[in-house]
Design a protein around this motif. Structure first.
Motif, mmCIF file in Angstrom:
data_model
loop_
_atom_site.group_PDB
_atom_site.id
_atom_site.type_symbol
_atom_site.label_atom_id
_atom_site.label_comp_id
_atom_site.label_asym_id
_atom_site.label_seq_id
_atom_site.Cartn_x
_atom_site.Cartn_y
_atom_site.Cartn_z
ATOM 1 N N SER A 80 10.513 20.822 -33.946
ATOM 2 C CA SER A 80 10.420 19.450 -33.049
ATOM 3 C C SER A 80 10.834 19.967 -31.365
ATOM 4 O O SER A 80 10.281 19.844 -30.526
ATOM 5 N N SER A 126 -0.990 14.570 -25.820
ATOM 6 C CA SER A 126 -0.665 14.144 -27.014
ATOM 7 C C SER A 126 -0.619 15.252 -28.045
ATOM 8 O O SER A 126 -1.894 15.755 -28.041
ATOM 9 N N SER A 128 -0.606 16.091 -32.104
ATOM 10 C CA SER A 128 -0.795 15.396 -33.451
ATOM 11 C C SER A 128 -0.471 16.743 -34.404
ATOM 12 O O SER A 128 -1.112 17.487 -34.495
ATOM 13 N N VAL A 155 -0.208 8.648 -31.566
ATOM 14 C CA VAL A 155 0.626 9.313 -30.522
ATOM 15 C C VAL A 155 0.234 8.912 -29.028
ATOM 16 O O VAL A 155 1.017 8.597 -28.416
ATOM 17 N N SER A 166 3.813 13.412 -25.668
ATOM 18 C CA SER A 166 4.537 13.116 -26.832
ATOM 19 C C SER A 166 3.931 13.705 -27.823
ATOM 20 O O SER A 166 2.719 14.313 -27.747
ATOM 21 N N TRP A 167 4.554 13.688 -29.274
ATOM 22 C CA TRP A 167 4.039 14.372 -30.377
ATOM 23 C C TRP A 167 4.431 13.459 -31.260
ATOM 24 O O TRP A 167 5.516 12.851 -31.461
ATOM 25 N N LEU A 168 3.599 13.712 -32.708
ATOM 26 C CA LEU A 168 4.024 13.122 -34.108
ATOM 27 C C LEU A 168 3.688 14.135 -34.951
ATOM 28 O O LEU A 168 2.655 14.867 -34.828
ATOM 29 N N ASP A 170 2.669 14.052 -38.940
ATOM 30 C CA ASP A 170 2.559 13.372 -40.378
ATOM 31 C C ASP A 170 3.220 13.708 -41.481
ATOM 32 O O ASP A 170 3.231 14.999 -41.882
ATOM 33 N N ALA A 180 3.944 8.062 -39.758
ATOM 34 C CA ALA A 180 4.064 9.277 -39.206
ATOM 35 C C ALA A 180 5.569 9.259 -38.545
ATOM 36 O O ALA A 180 5.894 8.253 -38.376
ATOM 37 N N GLU A 181 5.937 10.155 -38.329
ATOM 38 C CA GLU A 181 7.306 10.393 -37.690
ATOM 39 C C GLU A 181 7.375 11.342 -36.544
ATOM 40 O O GLU A 181 6.727 12.379 -36.459
ATOM 41 N N GLN A 182 8.257 10.992 -35.708
ATOM 42 C CA GLN A 182 8.480 11.583 -34.429
ATOM 43 C C GLN A 182 9.631 12.398 -34.510
ATOM 44 O O GLN A 182 10.799 11.788 -34.976
#
Length: 182
Positions: A80, A126, A128, A155, A166-168, A170, A180-182
């Motif tokens: 992260s 973004s 992903s 995202v 930002s980002w996510l 999966d 999905a989580e960040q």
């Protein structure tokens, strides 16, 4: 193509991640500032992603899918902090592509996809992320890319709400529904 081969090669590793990268509100930027400035913003994005390779697993490859879309194929899990570093670098340096007034306002006037003149937030990035653990073992590289592209819609909701890149990742296991989580 090269990207499909990279994904195929990465699938043979015990771990791999695919990061699908997309600029948010790029069409409006291109329409307002012109294609030359749009190309400069795409080159800037490539530079930010290339600089971010230092934070990603060794052997990560960067590819340009086309337009404002890029992909990073990573032989391992992505932290992260690496994703944060890429997003922060983009947001910190993107001001060079906007006027002083646009930077101060955090937006500019442009025509949206429906043809209406509106206030458009500054472009964001973004990211992903799809990991090997979250894929069916037989997933074709094109299916992997499609899954990452579908995650980008989630995202983009975050970047629009927060007005920052930002980002996510999966975190849904293959064959199981979830978020999905960040």
């Amino acid at each position: 193509n090269h990207i499909r081969k990279w994904i195929g090669d990465a699938r043979k590793e015990s771990l791999f991640s695919l990061i699908y990268c997309d600029l948010d509100r790029f069409k409006e930027y291109n329409d307002r500032h012109g294609f030359l400035k749009g190309d400069e913003l795409i080159n800037f994005t490539a530079t930010i992603l290339r600089e971010g390779l230092d934070e990603l697993p060794e052997g990560t490859r960067l590819g340009h899918i086309g337009g404002d879309d890029f992909v990073l194929v990573c032989p391992g899990k992505v932290s992260s902090s690496a994703l944060d570093a890429i997003c922060d670098a983009f947001d910190r340096k993107k001001g060079l592509y906007f006027s002083r007034e646009e930077n101060a306002a955090g937006c500019y006037r442009a025509t949206d996809r429906q043809g209406a003149v509106c206030s458009v937030p500054l472009v964001t990035l973004s990211l992903s992320v799809i990991e090997k653990d979250n894929l069916d073992l037989c997933a074709h590289p094109a299916v992997i890319a499609e899954k990452a592209a579908s995650l980008k819609h989630a995202v983009k909701r975050i970047t629009a709400a927060e007005r920052r890149s930002s980002w996510l990742i999966d975190r849904r296991k293959a064959g199981v529904s979830g978020e999905a989580e960040q």
